[in-house]
Design an enzyme around this catalytic site. Structure first.
Site, PDB file in Angstrom:
ATOM      1  N   ASP A  37       0.857  -1.188   0.000  1.00 48.54           N
ATOM      2  CA  ASP A  37       0.000   0.000   0.000  1.00 48.54           C
ATOM      3  C   ASP A  37       0.884   1.225   0.000  1.00 48.54           C
ATOM      4  OD1 ASP A  37      -2.050   2.028   0.573  1.00 48.54           O
ATOM      5  OD2 ASP A  37      -3.292   0.356   1.199  1.00 48.54           O
ATOM      6  N   ILE A  59       1.293  -0.471  -6.390  1.00 48.42           N
ATOM      7  CA  ILE A  59       1.309  -1.802  -7.008  1.00 48.42           C
ATOM      8  C   ILE A  59       1.469  -1.699  -8.522  1.00 48.42           C
ATOM      9  CG2 ILE A  59      -0.080  -2.914  -5.221  1.00 48.42           C
ATOM     10  CD1 ILE A  59      -2.483  -2.653  -7.270  1.00 48.42           C
ATOM     11  N   TYR A 168     -16.263   4.069 -12.213  1.00 49.04           N
ATOM     12  CA  TYR A 168     -15.809   3.082 -11.210  1.00 49.04           C
ATOM     13  C   TYR A 168     -16.517   1.746 -11.429  1.00 49.04           C
ATOM     14  CZ  TYR A 168     -15.779   1.183  -6.339  1.00 49.04           C
ATOM     15  OH  TYR A 168     -15.679   0.405  -5.211  1.00 49.04           O
ATOM     16  N   VAL A 234     -28.039  14.475  -0.256  1.00 45.22           N
ATOM     17  CA  VAL A 234     -27.928  14.666  -1.704  1.00 45.22           C
ATOM     18  C   VAL A 234     -29.266  14.310  -2.364  1.00 45.22           C
ATOM     19  CG1 VAL A 234     -26.755  13.839  -3.788  1.00 45.22           C
ATOM     20  CG2 VAL A 234     -25.443  14.261  -1.692  1.00 45.22           C
TER      21      VAL A 234
HETATM   22  P1  NAD Z   1      -9.772   2.181   1.042  1.00 42.20           P
HETATM   23  O1  NAD Z   1      -9.699   3.381   0.159  1.00 42.20           O
HETATM   24  O2  NAD Z   1      -9.856   2.409   2.501  1.00 42.20           O
HETATM   25  O3  NAD Z   1      -8.539   1.216   0.753  1.00 42.20           O
HETATM   26  C1  NAD Z   1      -7.948   1.066  -0.502  1.00 42.20           C
HETATM   27  C2  NAD Z   1      -6.452   1.078  -0.296  1.00 42.20           C
HETATM   28  O4  NAD Z   1      -5.816   0.857  -1.564  1.00 42.20           O
HETATM   29  C3  NAD Z   1      -5.923   2.428   0.227  1.00 42.20           C
HETATM   30  O5  NAD Z   1      -5.210   2.242   1.437  1.00 42.20           O
HETATM   31  C4  NAD Z   1      -5.022   2.939  -0.890  1.00 42.20           C
HETATM   32  O6  NAD Z   1      -3.881   3.631  -0.411  1.00 42.20           O
HETATM   33  C5  NAD Z   1      -4.651   1.630  -1.583  1.00 42.20           C
HETATM   34  N1  NAD Z   1      -4.232   1.838  -2.976  1.00 42.20           N
HETATM   35  C6  NAD Z   1      -4.911   2.456  -3.960  1.00 42.20           C
HETATM   36  N2  NAD Z   1      -4.212   2.448  -5.089  1.00 42.20           N
HETATM   37  C7  NAD Z   1      -3.042   1.822  -4.811  1.00 42.20           C
HETATM   38  C8  NAD Z   1      -1.878   1.519  -5.573  1.00 42.20           C
HETATM   39  N3  NAD Z   1      -1.780   1.851  -6.863  1.00 42.20           N
HETATM   40  N4  NAD Z   1      -0.867   0.856  -4.966  1.00 42.20           N
HETATM   41  C9  NAD Z   1      -0.958   0.495  -3.657  1.00 42.20           C
HETATM   42  N5  NAD Z   1      -2.036   0.764  -2.889  1.00 42.20           N
HETATM   43  C10 NAD Z   1      -3.059   1.425  -3.459  1.00 42.20           C
HETATM   44  O7  NAD Z   1     -11.018   1.323   0.538  1.00 42.20           O
HETATM   45  P2  NAD Z   1     -11.766   0.091   1.257  1.00 42.20           P
HETATM   46  O8  NAD Z   1     -13.068   0.581   1.753  1.00 42.20           O
HETATM   47  O9  NAD Z   1     -10.845  -0.607   2.162  1.00 42.20           O
HETATM   48  O10 NAD Z   1     -12.095  -0.812  -0.013  1.00 42.20           O
HETATM   49  C11 NAD Z   1     -11.255  -1.881  -0.426  1.00 42.20           C
HETATM   50  C12 NAD Z   1     -11.819  -2.509  -1.690  1.00 42.20           C
HETATM   51  O11 NAD Z   1     -13.204  -2.854  -1.510  1.00 42.20           O
HETATM   52  C13 NAD Z   1     -11.771  -1.583  -2.916  1.00 42.20           C
HETATM   53  O12 NAD Z   1     -11.458  -2.353  -4.048  1.00 42.20           O
HETATM   54  C14 NAD Z   1     -13.184  -1.062  -3.044  1.00 42.20           C
HETATM   55  O13 NAD Z   1     -13.499  -0.746  -4.385  1.00 42.20           O
HETATM   56  C15 NAD Z   1     -14.003  -2.238  -2.519  1.00 42.20           C
HETATM   57  N6  NAD Z   1     -15.295  -1.799  -1.954  1.00 42.20           N
HETATM   58  C16 NAD Z   1     -15.401  -1.366  -0.675  1.00 42.20           C
HETATM   59  C17 NAD Z   1     -16.632  -0.975  -0.190  1.00 42.20           C
HETATM   60  C18 NAD Z   1     -16.830  -0.544   1.242  1.00 42.20           C
HETATM   61  O14 NAD Z   1     -17.974  -0.506   1.700  1.00 42.20           O
HETATM   62  N7  NAD Z   1     -15.784  -0.227   1.985  1.00 42.20           N
HETATM   63  C19 NAD Z   1     -17.758  -0.992  -1.003  1.00 42.20           C
HETATM   64  C20 NAD Z   1     -17.605  -1.417  -2.320  1.00 42.20           C
HETATM   65  C21 NAD Z   1     -16.372  -1.825  -2.771  1.00 42.20           C
HETATM   66  N1  UDP Z   2     -24.669  11.203   0.396  1.00 45.23           N
HETATM   67  C1  UDP Z   2     -25.391  12.200   1.074  1.00 45.23           C
HETATM   68  N2  UDP Z   2     -24.712  13.133   1.794  1.00 45.23           N
HETATM   69  C2  UDP Z   2     -23.366  13.146   1.898  1.00 45.23           C
HETATM   70  C3  UDP Z   2     -22.628  12.111   1.219  1.00 45.23           C
HETATM   71  C4  UDP Z   2     -23.313  11.158   0.483  1.00 45.23           C
HETATM   72  O1  UDP Z   2     -26.625  12.227   1.007  1.00 45.23           O
HETATM   73  O2  UDP Z   2     -22.815  14.006   2.588  1.00 45.23           O
HETATM   74  C5  UDP Z   2     -25.404  10.136  -0.330  1.00 45.23           C
HETATM   75  C6  UDP Z   2     -24.936   9.794  -1.740  1.00 45.23           C
HETATM   76  O3  UDP Z   2     -25.517  10.658  -2.681  1.00 45.23           O
HETATM   77  C7  UDP Z   2     -25.446   8.369  -1.874  1.00 45.23           C
HETATM   78  C8  UDP Z   2     -25.286   7.793  -0.461  1.00 45.23           C
HETATM   79  O4  UDP Z   2     -25.204   8.937   0.395  1.00 45.23           O
HETATM   80  O5  UDP Z   2     -26.817   8.384  -2.194  1.00 45.23           O
HETATM   81  C9  UDP Z   2     -24.087   6.884  -0.241  1.00 45.23           C
HETATM   82  O6  UDP Z   2     -22.937   7.551  -0.652  1.00 45.23           O
HETATM   83  P1  UDP Z   2     -21.462   7.000  -0.434  1.00 45.23           P
HETATM   84  O7  UDP Z   2     -20.539   8.114  -0.793  1.00 45.23           O
HETATM   85  O8  UDP Z   2     -21.289   6.448   0.932  1.00 45.23           O
HETATM   86  O9  UDP Z   2     -21.241   5.826  -1.468  1.00 45.23           O
HETATM   87  P2  UDP Z   2     -22.142   4.834  -2.318  1.00 45.23           P
HETATM   88  O10 UDP Z   2     -22.981   4.050  -1.369  1.00 45.23           O
HETATM   89  O11 UDP Z   2     -22.962   5.663  -3.258  1.00 45.23           O
HETATM   90  O12 UDP Z   2     -21.132   3.996  -3.011  1.00 45.23           O
END
Ligand code: NAD
Ligand code: UDP
Length: 358
Positions: A37, A59, A168, A234
């Site tokens: 990371d 990475i 995304y 929002v």
């Molecule tokens: P996060 O942003 O907290 O963690 C992602 C990590 O990846 C960060 O620490 C960042 O520094 C690292 N990173 C990004 N690009 C990099 C690179 N090029 N090289 C090395 N490190 C890099 O996000 P998270 O919530 O922990 O999510 C992790 C995964 O789960 C992601 O793929 C995200 O799309 C997916 N995801 C999470 C949620 C959620 O609810 N948290 C929801 C949907 C999808």
């Molecule tokens: N949202 C909101 N107020 C804020 C931030 C987000 O109403 O200050 C809403 C956003 O438009 C979406 C939901 O909250 O409908 C969840 O947003 P988030 O950024 O957590 O990610 P998502 O679930 O859309 O991936």
């Protein structure tokens, strides 16, 4: 394979999910982990652990890929969490978002396919896009067939390319398809995880304290409470999300590692159907919870305002209306059912923010 002997490559190990996964895996002390990371401030307590080896680098550079390949050869599984995954950036940094979620991941898919290593890849529930119901008159949510998200059945519906919100989701979908194609053509063992709004301590950052920009909704509402500013809904806060505690989610991931035969070559929704709220309900629940945490009943009336998505996120934002996961895959194959109610998940998370940032 038992976790005692498991060697893990974890990419994006310093983020929210990575930090919690490391907490649990290293507490069990049963596997050897090499993590990559750019940031490590959420995992400081693990840096000296003898079974954790931190590579503080991107990475995506050729040098890092070489180093990662050497480790992949010795490992059982590659867990990929690295991503730009903040909705405020999908329309403002679209190229970075596409690169991070697709092009940066492609070489890793190829390495896993070349060495036939199990790739556990974090996708998103956003690949489902909007529900069929949302396109029908009056958002027809009567029939679950029109809105329930089923891994192997539900169509993936995204808006026009001018709505860059979908960069995304689209990049993640292409990554899923590449992984699946490698599985079909060269037997790459894989697991794809589609998280549905994991909530917990260490999620995102608080703008002005440990980051800048617009984080995900939990941190946005939390910042408003901490800084005594209004919470913004929002487009009126009608969007619905199902929220799952990070601890339930990590339980599911550990079960996957324990049960590779059930987990491999599957796509899993990981969420909690019981914890569905509109964003307006979430804002209210959070201000009530913060009043309990602080003992200051004024928070119960904390101002909540509405704002257009254009004003909040800029041009090109479009929302996912509803995310109700079918969880039968995870229940049947892993024996996993989420247990933590939203009120408990919120209390724990908000208390963490209060202790660390207030
Ligand atoms: P996060 O942003 O907290 O963690 C992602 C990590 O990846 C960060 O620490 C960042 O520094 C690292 N990173 C990004 N690009 C990099 C690179 N090029 N090289 C090395 N490190 C890099 O996000 P998270 O919530 O922990 O999510 C992790 C995964 O789960 C992601 O793929 C995200 O799309 C997916 N995801 C999470 C949620 C959620 O609810 N948290 C929801 C949907 C999808
Ligand atoms: N949202 C909101 N107020 C804020 C931030 C987000 O109403 O200050 C809403 C956003 O438009 C979406 C939901 O909250 O409908 C969840 O947003 P988030 O950024 O957590 O990610 P998502 O679930 O859309 O991936």
């Amino acid at each position: 394979m038992t976790r005692e002997k498991m060697r893990i490559v974890m990419l994006g190990c310093g983020g929210f999910i990575g930090s919690h996964l490391l907490d649990r895996l290293l507490a069990e002390n049963e596997c050897e982990i090499h993590g990559w990371d750019l940031a490590d401030y959420k995992i400081k307590e693990h840096l000296a652990h003898p079974k954790f080896h931190m590579h503080r680098s991107t990475i995506s550079s050729p040098a890092a890929l070489q180093e990662i390949e050497q480790e992949i050869e010795k490992s059982d599984i590659v867990i990929n969490l690295a991503a730009i995954c903040n909705p405020a950036e999908y329309n403002t940094r679209p190229l970075d978002v596409i690169h991070s979620n697709l092009f940066d991941i492609y070489p890793l898919i190829e390495l896993c396919a070349k060495h036939k290593r199990w790739l556990m890849s974090f996708s998103t529930s956003e690949v489902y896009g909007r529900t069929v119901a949302s396109y029908l008159p009056n958002n027809n949510y009567e029939d679950p067939n029109l809105f329930e998200l089923r891994e192997n059945e539900t169509p993936l519906i995204m808006g026009p390319i001018s709505n860059q919100r979908w960069t995304y989701a689209c990049a993640k979908q292409m990554t899923e398809r590449l992984i699946y194609a490698h599985h079909m053509e060269s037997q790459l063992p894989f697991t794809v995880i589609r998280p549905l709004n994991f909530f917990g301590p260490k999620m995102d950052y608080i703008p002005g304290r440990d980051g800048e920009g617009v984080p995900r909704v939990l941190a946005c509402f939390m910042t408003a409470l901490l800084d005594n500013k209004p919470m913004y809904l929002v487009d009126g806060g009608e969007a619905r999300r199902t929220i799952v505690s990070i601890h339930d989610a990590i339980d599911a991931l550990l079960l996957m590692l324990k049960k590779p035969h059930q987990a491999q070559n599957q796509v899993f929704n990981i969420g909690n159907r019981e914890n569905e709220v509109t964003m307006a309900e979430l804002a209210d629940l959070m201000r009530q919870t913060y009043a309990r945490i602080t003992g200051d009943m004024n928070y119960k009336e904390h101002p909540i305002l509405t704002i257009s998505s254009q004003d909040f996120y800029g041009k090109g934002y479009e929302d996912c209306d509803r995310r109700m996961p079918d969880l039968s895959q995870a229940q049947t194959l892993l024996g996993w059912t989420p247990k933590i109610p939203l009120t408990d998940a919120l209390f724990e998370t908000m208390d963490f923010y209060h202790q660390n940032y207030a």
